[in-house]
Design an enzyme around this catalytic site. Structure first.
Site, mmCIF file in Angstrom:
data_model
loop_
_atom_site.group_PDB
_atom_site.id
_atom_site.type_symbol
_atom_site.label_atom_id
_atom_site.label_comp_id
_atom_site.label_asym_id
_atom_site.label_seq_id
_atom_site.Cartn_x
_atom_site.Cartn_y
_atom_site.Cartn_z
ATOM 1 N N SER A 129 0.824 -1.208 0.000
ATOM 2 C CA SER A 129 0.000 0.000 0.000
ATOM 3 C C SER A 129 0.861 1.261 0.000
ATOM 4 O O SER A 129 1.599 1.505 -0.954
ATOM 5 C CB SER A 129 -0.950 -0.049 1.210
ATOM 6 N N ASP B 222 -9.520 -5.566 -4.873
ATOM 7 C CA ASP B 222 -8.878 -4.517 -4.076
ATOM 8 C C ASP B 222 -9.488 -3.164 -4.450
ATOM 9 O O ASP B 222 -9.288 -2.660 -5.553
ATOM 10 C CB ASP B 222 -7.372 -4.513 -4.347
ATOM 11 N N HIS C 13 -7.383 -5.745 -0.485
ATOM 12 C CA HIS C 13 -6.235 -5.001 0.025
ATOM 13 C C HIS C 13 -5.588 -5.656 1.250
ATOM 14 O O HIS C 13 -4.372 -5.782 1.330
ATOM 15 C CB HIS C 13 -6.675 -3.581 0.369
#
Length: 376
Positions: A178, A316, A349
Protein backbone atom coordinates in the site's frame (compact mmCIF):
# COMPACT_ATOMS: atom_id res chain seq x y z
CA UNK A 1 -25.53 -4.98 8.94
CA UNK A 2 -23.82 -2.80 11.52
CA UNK A 3 -20.08 -2.36 11.96
CA UNK A 4 -18.05 -2.68 15.13
CA UNK A 5 -15.37 -0.41 16.54
CA UNK A 6 -12.84 -3.14 15.81
CA UNK A 7 -13.90 -3.32 12.17
CA UNK A 8 -13.72 0.45 11.90
CA UNK A 9 -10.32 0.48 13.56
CA UNK A 10 -8.81 -2.04 11.21
CA UNK A 11 -10.51 -0.51 8.20
CA UNK A 12 -9.10 2.91 8.85
CA UNK A 13 -5.69 1.68 9.84
CA UNK A 14 -5.45 -0.40 6.69
CA UNK A 15 -7.12 1.78 4.11
CA UNK A 16 -7.55 5.47 4.88
CA UNK A 17 -4.92 7.57 3.10
CA UNK A 18 -3.92 10.94 4.55
CA UNK A 19 -1.98 14.01 3.65
CA UNK A 20 -0.99 15.95 6.70
CA UNK A 21 -0.14 19.60 6.86
CA UNK A 22 2.84 20.94 4.97
CA UNK A 23 6.34 20.22 6.14
CA UNK A 24 8.85 22.30 8.06
CA UNK A 25 12.24 20.93 7.09
CA UNK A 26 14.95 21.07 9.71
CA UNK A 27 18.69 20.81 9.32
CA UNK A 28 19.28 17.85 11.60
CA UNK A 29 21.77 15.11 10.87
CA UNK A 30 20.93 11.44 10.93
CA UNK A 31 22.01 9.48 14.00
CA UNK A 32 21.61 5.88 15.00
CA UNK A 33 20.74 4.58 18.44
CA UNK A 34 20.25 1.05 19.74
CA UNK A 35 17.62 0.54 22.41
CA UNK A 36 16.30 -2.36 24.47
CA UNK A 37 12.90 -0.81 25.08
CA UNK A 38 10.10 -3.35 24.76
CA UNK A 39 8.23 -3.15 21.51
CA UNK A 40 7.45 -5.23 18.46
CA UNK A 41 10.36 -7.60 19.10
CA UNK A 42 9.20 -8.56 22.57
CA UNK A 43 5.50 -8.78 21.83
CA UNK A 44 5.50 -10.44 18.42
CA UNK A 45 8.88 -11.90 17.44
CA UNK A 46 10.95 -13.14 20.39
CA UNK A 47 7.89 -14.93 21.82
CA UNK A 48 7.96 -17.19 18.76
CA UNK A 49 11.59 -18.16 19.27
CA UNK A 50 13.28 -15.69 16.93
CA UNK A 51 16.11 -13.32 17.71
CA UNK A 52 15.09 -9.70 17.31
CA UNK A 53 16.78 -6.36 17.85
CA UNK A 54 15.03 -3.05 18.52
CA UNK A 55 16.77 -0.12 16.83
CA UNK A 56 16.19 3.59 16.31
CA UNK A 57 17.03 5.74 13.30
CA UNK A 58 16.86 9.53 13.38
CA UNK A 59 15.94 11.24 10.14
CA UNK A 60 17.56 14.42 8.86
CA UNK A 61 14.54 16.40 9.98
CA UNK A 62 14.69 14.99 13.49
CA UNK A 63 12.10 12.19 13.65
CA UNK A 64 13.15 9.11 15.61
CA UNK A 65 11.98 5.99 13.82
CA UNK A 66 11.62 2.53 15.28
CA UNK A 67 13.26 -0.31 13.35
CA UNK A 68 13.25 -4.03 14.13
CA UNK A 69 15.87 -6.47 12.89
CA UNK A 70 15.28 -10.23 12.67
CA UNK A 71 18.72 -11.51 11.67
CA UNK A 72 18.05 -15.22 11.39
CA UNK A 73 15.44 -17.93 11.34
CA UNK A 74 13.95 -19.72 14.31
CA UNK A 75 16.34 -22.21 15.82
CA UNK A 76 19.10 -21.23 13.44
CA UNK A 77 22.69 -21.38 14.64
CA UNK A 78 23.94 -17.81 14.88
CA UNK A 79 26.20 -16.75 12.06
CA UNK A 80 27.43 -13.55 10.44
CA UNK A 81 24.42 -11.36 9.80
CA UNK A 82 25.98 -9.37 6.98
CA UNK A 83 26.36 -12.48 4.80
CA UNK A 84 22.61 -12.65 4.36
CA UNK A 85 20.59 -10.60 1.93
CA UNK A 86 18.88 -7.74 3.80
CA UNK A 87 15.17 -7.09 3.30
CA UNK A 88 13.35 -3.94 4.41
CA UNK A 89 9.61 -4.43 4.94
CA UNK A 90 7.48 -1.27 4.84
CA UNK A 91 3.91 -1.16 6.11
CA UNK A 92 0.92 0.71 4.72
CA UNK A 93 -0.73 3.93 5.79
CA UNK A 94 -1.58 4.56 9.45
CA UNK A 95 -0.46 1.13 10.59
CA UNK A 96 3.01 0.16 11.81
CA UNK A 97 5.38 -2.77 11.52
CA UNK A 98 3.13 -4.87 13.74
CA UNK A 99 0.75 -5.26 10.82
CA UNK A 100 3.10 -7.87 9.34
CA UNK A 101 2.96 -10.01 12.50
CA UNK A 102 -0.76 -10.50 13.15
CA UNK A 103 -1.03 -14.12 12.03
CA UNK A 104 0.70 -17.23 13.41
CA UNK A 105 4.47 -17.10 12.77
CA UNK A 106 4.39 -19.56 9.88
CA UNK A 107 2.06 -17.14 8.05
CA UNK A 108 3.88 -13.86 8.79
CA UNK A 109 6.07 -12.50 5.98
CA UNK A 110 8.97 -11.18 8.14
CA UNK A 111 9.35 -14.55 9.91
CA UNK A 112 8.98 -16.49 6.66
CA UNK A 113 11.77 -14.39 5.14
CA UNK A 114 13.96 -14.93 8.21
CA UNK A 115 13.37 -18.68 8.08
CA UNK A 116 14.43 -18.63 4.42
CA UNK A 117 17.82 -17.05 5.03
CA UNK A 118 17.12 -13.32 4.84
CA UNK A 119 18.22 -10.57 7.22
CA UNK A 120 14.88 -8.88 7.90
CA UNK A 121 14.33 -5.23 8.86
CA UNK A 122 10.84 -3.96 9.72
CA UNK A 123 10.35 -0.22 9.21
CA UNK A 124 7.95 2.07 11.10
CA UNK A 125 7.23 5.50 9.64
CA UNK A 126 6.95 8.74 11.60
CA UNK A 127 3.87 9.28 13.69
CA UNK A 128 3.07 5.60 14.07
CA UNK A 129 2.85 3.95 17.47
CA UNK A 130 6.54 3.07 17.72
CA UNK A 131 7.89 6.14 15.91
CA UNK A 132 6.31 8.95 17.84
CA UNK A 133 9.42 10.80 18.93
CA UNK A 134 11.48 13.74 17.67
CA UNK A 135 14.75 15.27 18.82
CA UNK A 136 13.02 18.53 19.77
CA UNK A 137 9.25 18.27 19.12
CA UNK A 138 6.61 16.57 21.24
CA UNK A 139 3.62 14.79 19.67
CA UNK A 140 1.36 17.16 21.62
CA UNK A 141 2.80 19.99 19.52
CA UNK A 142 1.01 20.41 16.16
CA UNK A 143 4.40 21.11 14.58
CA UNK A 144 5.27 17.45 15.19
CA UNK A 145 2.57 16.50 12.66
CA UNK A 146 3.51 19.13 10.12
CA UNK A 147 4.34 16.79 7.24
CA UNK A 148 2.82 14.89 4.35
CA UNK A 149 3.80 11.55 2.83
CA UNK A 150 6.37 13.45 0.77
CA UNK A 151 8.51 13.52 3.91
CA UNK A 152 8.40 9.73 4.01
CA UNK A 153 9.98 9.83 0.55
CA UNK A 154 12.46 12.58 1.39
CA UNK A 155 13.49 11.49 4.90
CA UNK A 156 12.04 8.30 6.39
CA UNK A 157 12.77 5.77 3.67
CA UNK A 158 16.27 7.17 2.95
CA UNK A 159 17.13 7.10 6.67
CA UNK A 160 16.16 3.43 6.96
CA UNK A 161 17.92 2.46 3.73
CA UNK A 162 21.07 4.33 4.77
CA UNK A 163 21.12 2.56 8.12
CA UNK A 164 20.57 -0.94 6.73
CA UNK A 165 23.07 -0.36 3.93
CA UNK A 166 25.65 0.89 6.43
CA UNK A 167 25.10 -2.07 8.76
CA UNK A 168 25.06 -4.82 6.12
CA UNK A 169 27.24 -3.42 3.35
CA UNK A 170 24.87 -4.94 0.80
CA UNK A 171 22.19 -3.82 -1.60
CA UNK A 172 18.73 -4.21 -0.14
CA UNK A 173 15.62 -6.12 -1.12
CA UNK A 174 12.43 -4.21 -0.39
CA UNK A 175 8.84 -5.22 0.32
CA UNK A 176 6.15 -2.56 0.44
CA UNK A 177 2.41 -2.79 0.94
CA UNK A 178 0.00 0.00 0.00
CA UNK A 179 1.66 3.25 1.15
CA UNK A 180 4.91 1.30 1.25
CA UNK A 181 4.65 0.90 -2.52
CA UNK A 182 3.76 4.54 -3.07
CA UNK A 183 6.80 5.95 -1.30
CA UNK A 184 9.10 3.44 -3.00
CA UNK A 185 7.81 4.28 -6.46
CA UNK A 186 8.06 8.00 -5.75
CA UNK A 187 11.61 7.56 -4.43
CA UNK A 188 12.77 5.51 -7.41
CA UNK A 189 11.23 8.03 -9.82
CA UNK A 190 13.44 10.76 -8.34
CA UNK A 191 16.58 8.65 -8.36
CA UNK A 192 16.52 8.06 -4.60
CA UNK A 193 17.59 4.68 -3.20
CA UNK A 194 18.34 3.32 -6.67
CA UNK A 195 21.99 2.70 -5.82
CA UNK A 196 21.05 0.85 -2.65
CA UNK A 197 18.06 -1.23 -3.71
CA UNK A 198 18.59 -4.75 -5.03
CA UNK A 199 14.98 -5.46 -5.92
CA UNK A 200 11.48 -4.37 -4.88
CA UNK A 201 8.32 -6.39 -4.26
CA UNK A 202 5.28 -4.10 -4.36
CA UNK A 203 2.13 -5.64 -2.90
CA UNK A 204 -1.19 -3.96 -3.64
CA UNK A 205 0.56 -0.98 -5.25
CA UNK A 206 -0.79 2.55 -4.90
CA UNK A 207 0.20 5.10 -7.51
CA UNK A 208 -2.68 6.34 -9.64
CA UNK A 209 -5.78 6.74 -7.47
CA UNK A 210 -8.27 7.64 -10.16
CA UNK A 211 -10.98 4.99 -10.10
CA UNK A 212 -13.84 4.75 -7.62
CA UNK A 213 -15.61 1.53 -6.83
CA UNK A 214 -18.30 2.86 -4.51
CA UNK A 215 -20.16 5.97 -3.52
CA UNK A 216 -18.45 5.67 -0.15
CA UNK A 217 -15.12 6.10 -1.90
CA UNK A 218 -16.29 9.29 -3.56
CA UNK A 219 -17.44 10.88 -0.32
CA UNK A 220 -14.38 9.74 1.60
CA UNK A 221 -11.98 10.98 -1.04
CA UNK A 222 -13.61 14.40 -1.07
CA UNK A 223 -13.70 14.55 2.69
CA UNK A 224 -10.69 13.10 4.43
CA UNK A 225 -7.61 13.44 2.27
CA UNK A 226 -5.61 16.28 3.71
CA UNK A 227 -8.25 17.31 6.21
CA UNK A 228 -7.67 15.00 9.18
CA UNK A 229 -5.82 17.60 11.19
CA UNK A 230 -8.75 19.96 10.76
CA UNK A 231 -11.29 17.33 11.72
CA UNK A 232 -9.50 15.75 14.63
CA UNK A 233 -7.04 18.37 15.90
CA UNK A 234 -3.88 16.31 15.45
CA UNK A 235 -2.84 14.10 12.61
CA UNK A 236 -2.26 11.32 15.11
CA UNK A 237 -5.15 9.13 14.14
CA UNK A 238 -7.03 7.25 16.85
CA UNK A 239 -9.52 4.95 15.12
CA UNK A 240 -11.18 4.17 18.43
CA UNK A 241 -11.73 7.81 19.23
CA UNK A 242 -15.16 9.42 19.28
CA UNK A 243 -14.42 11.96 16.48
CA UNK A 244 -13.39 9.23 14.06
CA UNK A 245 -16.33 7.06 14.98
CA UNK A 246 -18.69 9.96 14.44
CA UNK A 247 -16.98 10.79 11.16
CA UNK A 248 -17.51 7.29 9.80
CA UNK A 249 -21.09 7.16 10.97
CA UNK A 250 -21.72 10.41 9.11
CA UNK A 251 -20.10 8.93 5.99
CA UNK A 252 -22.27 5.85 6.18
CA UNK A 253 -25.40 7.97 6.63
CA UNK A 254 -24.65 9.81 3.39
CA UNK A 255 -27.30 9.17 0.68
CA UNK A 256 -26.37 6.24 -1.52
CA UNK A 257 -23.72 4.86 0.85
CA UNK A 258 -23.99 1.21 1.81
CA UNK A 259 -21.61 0.31 4.63
CA UNK A 260 -22.48 -3.38 4.59
CA UNK A 261 -18.90 -4.28 3.73
CA UNK A 262 -16.63 -1.40 4.61
CA UNK A 263 -13.50 -3.51 4.43
CA UNK A 264 -13.71 -3.93 0.67
CA UNK A 265 -15.79 -0.87 -0.17
CA UNK A 266 -13.62 2.01 0.97
CA UNK A 267 -11.32 3.43 -1.66
CA UNK A 268 -9.37 6.66 -2.02
CA UNK A 269 -9.62 8.86 -5.03
CA UNK A 270 -7.98 12.16 -5.75
CA UNK A 271 -6.29 13.44 -8.87
CA UNK A 272 -5.45 10.34 -10.89
CA UNK A 273 -1.72 11.02 -10.92
CA UNK A 274 1.10 10.94 -8.42
CA UNK A 275 2.14 14.39 -7.27
CA UNK A 276 3.67 16.10 -4.30
CA UNK A 277 1.65 17.72 -1.54
CA UNK A 278 -0.89 20.20 -2.87
CA UNK A 279 -1.04 23.41 -0.83
CA UNK A 280 -4.32 24.09 -2.68
CA UNK A 281 -3.67 27.81 -3.06
CA UNK A 282 -1.50 28.41 -6.15
CA UNK A 283 0.39 31.13 -4.27
CA UNK A 284 1.51 28.67 -1.59
CA UNK A 285 2.38 26.05 -4.20
CA UNK A 286 4.51 28.63 -5.96
CA UNK A 287 6.23 29.59 -2.70
CA UNK A 288 7.23 25.97 -2.07
CA UNK A 289 7.76 24.62 -5.57
CA UNK A 290 8.19 27.61 -7.84
CA UNK A 291 5.14 26.34 -9.71
CA UNK A 292 1.39 26.94 -9.40
CA UNK A 293 0.71 23.23 -9.11
CA UNK A 294 2.62 20.58 -7.17
CA UNK A 295 5.31 18.72 -9.16
CA UNK A 296 4.46 15.25 -10.41
CA UNK A 297 6.44 12.14 -9.58
CA UNK A 298 7.13 10.81 -13.08
CA UNK A 299 7.10 7.05 -12.67
CA UNK A 300 8.45 6.51 -16.17
CA UNK A 301 11.75 7.85 -14.78
CA UNK A 302 12.20 4.77 -12.60
CA UNK A 303 15.43 3.07 -13.77
CA UNK A 304 14.47 0.30 -16.16
CA UNK A 305 16.90 -2.21 -14.69
CA UNK A 306 15.57 -2.31 -11.10
CA UNK A 307 14.03 -5.77 -10.56
CA UNK A 308 10.40 -5.12 -9.61
CA UNK A 309 7.67 -7.57 -8.63
CA UNK A 310 4.09 -6.29 -8.56
CA UNK A 311 1.14 -8.20 -7.11
CA UNK A 312 -2.39 -6.84 -7.20
CA UNK A 313 -5.87 -8.17 -6.52
CA UNK A 314 -9.12 -8.18 -8.43
CA UNK A 315 -11.15 -7.26 -5.37
CA UNK A 316 -8.88 -4.52 -4.08
CA UNK A 317 -10.93 -1.32 -3.79
CA UNK A 318 -7.89 0.84 -3.01
CA UNK A 319 -5.31 -0.58 -5.40
CA UNK A 320 -7.85 -0.57 -8.20
CA UNK A 321 -7.16 -2.81 -11.18
CA UNK A 322 -7.51 0.06 -13.64
CA UNK A 323 -5.03 2.15 -11.69
CA UNK A 324 -2.53 -0.70 -11.52
CA UNK A 325 -2.86 -1.04 -15.29
CA UNK A 326 -1.96 2.65 -15.53
CA UNK A 327 1.04 2.01 -13.29
CA UNK A 328 2.14 -0.86 -15.50
CA UNK A 329 1.79 1.41 -18.52
CA UNK A 330 4.24 3.81 -16.84
CA UNK A 331 6.64 0.87 -16.60
CA UNK A 332 6.16 -0.28 -20.21
CA UNK A 333 9.79 0.43 -21.07
CA UNK A 334 11.10 -1.49 -18.08
CA UNK A 335 13.53 -4.29 -18.87
CA UNK A 336 11.32 -7.27 -19.66
CA UNK A 337 13.32 -9.68 -17.53
CA UNK A 338 13.31 -7.28 -14.57
CA UNK A 339 9.53 -6.82 -14.22
CA UNK A 340 7.27 -9.55 -12.84
CA UNK A 341 3.52 -9.12 -12.39
CA UNK A 342 1.05 -11.26 -10.45
CA UNK A 343 -2.73 -10.79 -10.58
CA UNK A 344 -4.86 -12.52 -7.93
CA UNK A 345 -8.51 -12.42 -8.94
CA UNK A 346 -10.00 -12.88 -5.47
CA UNK A 347 -7.55 -10.81 -3.41
CA UNK A 348 -8.47 -7.59 -1.63
CA UNK A 349 -6.23 -5.00 0.03
CA UNK A 350 -5.87 -6.60 3.45
CA UNK A 351 -5.31 -10.10 2.11
CA UNK A 352 -1.70 -9.22 1.38
CA UNK A 353 -0.95 -8.84 5.07
CA UNK A 354 -3.66 -10.87 6.80
CA UNK A 355 -4.72 -13.55 4.35
CA UNK A 356 -4.24 -17.02 5.80
CA UNK A 357 -3.26 -18.24 2.32
CA UNK A 358 -0.93 -15.31 1.59
CA UNK A 359 2.10 -17.50 2.20
CA UNK A 360 1.15 -19.95 -0.52
CA UNK A 361 -0.23 -17.42 -2.99
CA UNK A 362 2.00 -14.37 -2.51
CA UNK A 363 4.91 -14.80 -0.10
CA UNK A 364 6.35 -17.89 -1.78
CA UNK A 365 6.34 -15.97 -5.05
CA UNK A 366 8.14 -13.07 -3.37
CA UNK A 367 10.75 -15.51 -2.07
CA UNK A 368 11.23 -16.97 -5.53
CA UNK A 369 11.56 -13.45 -6.95
CA UNK A 370 14.22 -12.50 -4.40
CA UNK A 371 16.09 -15.71 -5.21
CA UNK A 372 16.12 -15.20 -8.98
CA UNK A 373 19.63 -15.14 -10.50
CA UNK A 374 19.72 -11.36 -10.95
CA UNK A 375 19.05 -10.97 -7.22
CA UNK A 376 21.71 -13.35 -5.92
Amino acid sequence: MGFSALTLSFLLLAFVPHQLHASNHGLFGTKYVTTNVDGICTSSVIVHGYKCQELEVTTKDGYILSLQRIPEGRGEVSGTWTKKQPVIIQHGVLVDGMTWLLNPPEQDLPLILADNGFDVWIANTRGTRYSRRHISLDPSNPAFWNWSWDELVAYDLPAVFDYVFKETGQKINYVGHSLGTLIALASFSEGKLVNQVKSAALLSPIAYLSHMNTALGVVAAKTFVGEFTTLFGLAEFNPRGIPVNAFLHSLCAYPGIDCYDLLTALTAVRDGFLSKFNYVTPTYNYMHYGELFPPIYNLSNIPHDIPIFISYGGKDALSDVHDVVNLLDSLKFHDVDKLSVQFIKDYAHADYIMGINARDIVYNVVLAFFNRPFNI
